[in-house]
Design a protein around this motif. Structure first.
Motif, PDB file in Angstrom:
ATOM      1  N   SER A 136       0.907  -1.291  -0.147  1.00 38.06           N
ATOM      2  CA  SER A 136       0.111   0.060   0.054  1.00 38.06           C
ATOM      3  C   SER A 136       0.833   1.359   0.075  1.00 38.06           C
ATOM      4  O   SER A 136       0.369   2.242  -0.285  1.00 38.06           O
ATOM      5  CB  SER A 136      -1.038  -0.099   1.372  1.00 38.06           C
TER       6      SER A 136
ATOM      7  N   GLU B  49      -2.035   2.625 -12.941  1.00 34.92           N
ATOM      8  CA  GLU B  49      -3.195   3.387 -12.977  1.00 34.92           C
ATOM      9  C   GLU B  49      -3.184   4.001 -14.766  1.00 34.92           C
ATOM     10  O   GLU B  49      -3.759   3.923 -15.626  1.00 34.92           O
ATOM     11  CB  GLU B  49      -3.564   4.251 -12.243  1.00 34.92           C
TER      12      GLU B  49
ATOM     13  N   TYR C  72      -5.026  -4.502  -7.856  1.00 30.78           N
ATOM     14  CA  TYR C  72      -5.261  -3.851  -9.157  1.00 30.78           C
ATOM     15  C   TYR C  72      -5.429  -4.718 -10.208  1.00 30.78           C
ATOM     16  O   TYR C  72      -4.816  -6.045 -10.197  1.00 30.78           O
ATOM     17  CB  TYR C  72      -4.043  -2.931  -9.693  1.00 30.78           C
TER      18      TYR C  72
ATOM     19  N   PHE D 258      -8.394  -3.353  -1.353  1.00 30.71           N
ATOM     20  CA  PHE D 258      -7.491  -3.215  -0.130  1.00 30.71           C
ATOM     21  C   PHE D 258      -7.412  -4.325   0.712  1.00 30.71           C
ATOM     22  O   PHE D 258      -8.583  -4.740   1.214  1.00 30.71           O
ATOM     23  CB  PHE D 258      -7.657  -2.015   0.464  1.00 30.71           C
TER      24      PHE D 258
ATOM     25  N   ARG E 271      -7.992  -0.115  -9.269  1.00 28.91           N
ATOM     26  CA  ARG E 271      -7.969  -0.674  -8.251  1.00 28.91           C
ATOM     27  C   ARG E 271      -9.148  -1.460  -7.565  1.00 28.91           C
ATOM     28  O   ARG E 271     -10.256  -0.836  -7.701  1.00 28.91           O
ATOM     29  CB  ARG E 271      -7.693   0.469  -7.099  1.00 28.91           C
ATOM     30  N   GLU E 272      -8.801  -2.624  -7.320  1.00 28.51           N
ATOM     31  CA  GLU E 272      -9.914  -3.681  -7.156  1.00 28.51           C
ATOM     32  C   GLU E 272     -10.329  -3.742  -5.604  1.00 28.51           C
ATOM     33  O   GLU E 272     -11.482  -3.861  -5.304  1.00 28.51           O
ATOM     34  CB  GLU E 272      -9.841  -5.051  -7.505  1.00 28.51           C
TER      35      GLU E 272
ATOM     36  N   MET F 269       1.519   1.979  -8.035  1.00 30.25           N
ATOM     37  CA  MET F 269       0.222   2.464  -8.304  1.00 30.25           C
ATOM     38  C   MET F 269      -0.043   3.644  -9.485  1.00 30.25           C
ATOM     39  O   MET F 269      -0.988   3.008 -10.284  1.00 30.25           O
ATOM     40  CB  MET F 269      -0.454   3.220  -7.177  1.00 30.25           C
TER      41      MET F 269
ATOM     42  N   LYS G 273      -6.108  -5.708   4.116  1.00 16.96           N
ATOM     43  CA  LYS G 273      -5.356  -4.988   5.488  1.00 16.96           C
ATOM     44  C   LYS G 273      -4.630  -6.207   5.816  1.00 16.96           C
ATOM     45  O   LYS G 273      -4.872  -7.579   5.958  1.00 16.96           O
ATOM     46  CB  LYS G 273      -6.818  -5.039   6.333  1.00 16.96           C
TER      47      LYS G 273
ATOM     48  N   ASP H 244      -0.234  -3.728   4.488  1.00 16.53           N
ATOM     49  CA  ASP H 244      -1.500  -3.661   3.733  1.00 16.53           C
ATOM     50  C   ASP H 244      -1.073  -3.907   2.246  1.00 16.53           C
ATOM     51  O   ASP H 244       0.045  -3.264   1.895  1.00 16.53           O
ATOM     52  CB  ASP H 244      -2.088  -2.508   4.048  1.00 16.53           C
ATOM     53  N   GLN H 245      -1.780  -4.252   1.401  1.00 15.64           N
ATOM     54  CA  GLN H 245      -1.758  -4.462   0.159  1.00 15.64           C
ATOM     55  C   GLN H 245      -2.913  -3.688  -0.786  1.00 15.64           C
ATOM     56  O   GLN H 245      -4.116  -3.857  -0.416  1.00 15.64           O
ATOM     57  CB  GLN H 245      -1.284  -5.696  -0.374  1.00 15.64           C
ATOM     58  N   TYR H 246      -2.548  -3.361  -1.916  1.00 16.56           N
ATOM     59  CA  TYR H 246      -3.864  -3.136  -2.710  1.00 16.56           C
ATOM     60  C   TYR H 246      -3.629  -4.107  -4.041  1.00 16.56           C
ATOM     61  O   TYR H 246      -2.594  -4.655  -4.525  1.00 16.56           O
ATOM     62  CB  TYR H 246      -3.547  -1.612  -3.640  1.00 16.56           C
TER      63      TYR H 246
END
Length: 143
Positions: A103, A113, A139, A122, A119-120, A109, A124, A135-137
């Motif tokens: 994150s 983009e 995509y 988050f 972004r699908e 990021m 935790k 944490d991670q995102y």
């Protein structure tokens, strides 16, 4: 170390010549290729890889990439991500390509983009890197 902090632990640190030779030897066995070099002026400066999923996720592939620090911020990675994503969808009949990143990885990021990923989600406390739970995102890009 700055690169290693942003990638999965399968990427060794410190990265030795032996690691590079093993990676290149393995990459050369994959047909069609799933690991490609990112080059500038004929020199390899990074890598982009596709990790094909299996079973019911076989229509998806995870994207992973890195770029040598002297080349950060030069607009190199977004076109590489776009090209690899198009190649992956076409070559492997994928419906989706995704990437998972820390994150705090703002640069990645922006790359995703710019390359058309959305972004699908988050996630935790979903990973641990260098002893820190992170944490991670998630995509995704859809065919």
């Amino acid at each position: 170390r700055d690169i290693w902090l942003m990638v999965r632990d399968r990427f060794p640190h410190p990265y030795t010549l032996r690691h590079a030779q093993e990676f290149i030897a393995d990459a050369g066995t994959r047909v069609p290729p799933t690991n490609l070099a990112i080059t500038v002026d004929g020199r390899a400066v990074g890598s982009i890889s596709l990790f094909l999923q299996t079973d019911i996720e076989r229509v998806s592939g995870e994207l992973g990439y890195w770029l040598g620090k002297p080349y950060w911020g030069r607009g190199i990675m977004a076109p590489a991500v776009q090209a690899m994503t198009a190649y992956a969808i076409r070559m492997f009949s994928l419906t989706r390509v995704f990437a998972i990143l820390a994150s705090h990885n703002i640069g990645s990021m922006r790359v995703l983009e710019k390359a058309g990923f959305v972004r699908e989600g988050f996630m935790k406390q979903s990973s641990i890197k260098d002893g820190d739970v992170q944490d991670q995102y998630l995509y995704g890009f859809y065919a």
